[in-house]
Enzyme design. Structure first.
Site, PDB file in Angstrom:
ATOM      1  N   GLU A 155       4.618  -0.473   3.576  1.00 38.65           N
ATOM      2  CA  GLU A 155       6.010  -0.891   3.387  1.00 38.65           C
ATOM      3  C   GLU A 155       6.207  -2.351   3.788  1.00 38.65           C
ATOM      4  O   GLU A 155       6.967  -3.086   3.151  1.00 38.65           O
ATOM      5  CB  GLU A 155       6.938   0.013   4.189  1.00 38.65           C
ATOM      6  CG  GLU A 155       7.028   1.428   3.625  1.00 38.65           C
ATOM      7  CD  GLU A 155       7.830   2.354   4.510  1.00 38.65           C
ATOM      8  OE1 GLU A 155       8.855   2.876   4.045  1.00 38.65           O
ATOM      9  OE2 GLU A 155       7.445   2.550   5.685  1.00 38.65           O
ATOM     10  N   GLU A 190       3.849   9.914   5.313  1.00 36.08           N
ATOM     11  CA  GLU A 190       4.845  10.456   6.239  1.00 36.08           C
ATOM     12  C   GLU A 190       5.156  11.924   5.987  1.00 36.08           C
ATOM     13  O   GLU A 190       5.439  12.682   6.923  1.00 36.08           O
ATOM     14  CB  GLU A 190       6.138   9.631   6.154  1.00 36.08           C
ATOM     15  CG  GLU A 190       6.045   8.225   6.726  1.00 36.08           C
ATOM     16  CD  GLU A 190       5.590   7.195   5.708  1.00 36.08           C
ATOM     17  OE1 GLU A 190       5.749   5.997   5.978  1.00 36.08           O
ATOM     18  OE2 GLU A 190       5.071   7.583   4.644  1.00 36.08           O
TER      19      GLU A 190
END
Length: 272
Positions: free
Chosen positions: A126, A146
């Site tokens: 990210e 995640e």
């Protein structure tokens, strides 16, 4: 020859090297596979805030180690005090440096190039995605895992990745949590370049050098117009581009560029 900037010495989680025209920020937490904690984010933000005002710095390269660029957020910072969830929400929203890092990198006015070797997972990927250009060695591995921890991306991945590669593929990668190779990431247009293993920094420096030789104000303006324009209607994007382009008529660098072209010499751009 790269030298360490004296005013940035003493950082715990990052190191800084300077080349003519750009700087290199290395995430340096090998014992944690370069995962991000608030201290890491604070130091990166401090450097970016400083170099915003340094005309000699025209690009930034962000890198990690051969084993890991960055493996996301340090899970030791996920701890929330009993009955403290709303307090943590406010802290995350307004004060937490890691969250600020993902938001503020998007507003950084100079090109940010991520040079990736090894793992770029979760918040590490990210972080690269909120930058501008990604170069990776052939050994690099990418993913947003995640979901496997009962969580979801929280550093902008649902927004940046979907805009980059489209919703169906972004959903698949997030919902399965699978890792992809550098070759796959290049095929999906996540990466600008794949190099031999260990050569990502070399390629990133080549790009930074090329950028640094050009006029920095047009670089800044095109970065702004591209980043804002993707969320605009096409007509609004044209209008934004036209305004920004016209403003360059009043820069000294434009006069220098045209003079150098006429005189068949290399321009001396000063960011003025």
């Amino acid at each position: 020859m790269i030298t360490t900037e004296k005013r940035f010495m003493g950082y715990q989680d990052v190191t800084l090297n300077r080349e003519k025209g750009w700087i290199e920020i290395t995430i340096n937490r090998p014992e944690k596979l370069n995962s991000l904690r608030d201290k890491t984010a604070e130091e990166i933000l401090d450097i970016l805030n400083e170099v915003e005002h340094d005309r000699d710095v025209r690009a930034v390269i962000l890198l990690g180690s051969e084993k890991a660029f960055c493996t996301g957020i340090d899970t030791s910072e996920f701890t929330v005090a009993e009955n403290g969830y709303f307090d943590f929400y406010r802290f995350r929203k307004r004060s937490r440096k890691v969250n600020r890092l993902f938001r503020e990198v998007q507003g950084f006015t100079k090109p940010l190039i991520s040079a990736i070797e090894g793992f770029a997972l979760g918040g590490g990927l990210e972080l690269a995605l909120v930058g501008d250009i990604i170069v990776a060695g052939a050994n690099a591995r990418f993913g947003l895992p995640e979901i496997k921890l009962g969580m979801m991306p929280g550093g902008g991945g649902t927004q940046t990745l979907a805009r980059l590669i489209g919703k169906p593929l972004a959903k698949e990668l997030m919902w399965t949590g699978r890792r992809i190779t550098a070759a796959e990431a290049e095929r999906y247009r996540i990466l600008n370049h794949v190099t031999e293993a260990g050569k990502a920094l070399e390629k990133a420096r080549e790009i930074a050098k090329s950028i640094s030789e050009n006029a920095p104000i047009p670089v800044m303006m095109t970065k702004s117009v591209i980043d804002r324009g993707v969320d605009m209607a096409l007509s609004d994007g044209f209008e934004a581009e036209g305004d920004a382009s016209f403003l360059l008529y009043f820069t000294k660098d434009r006069d220098e560029g045209l003079a150098a072209f006429r005189e068949k010499r290399s321009p001396d751009f000063r960011g003025e």
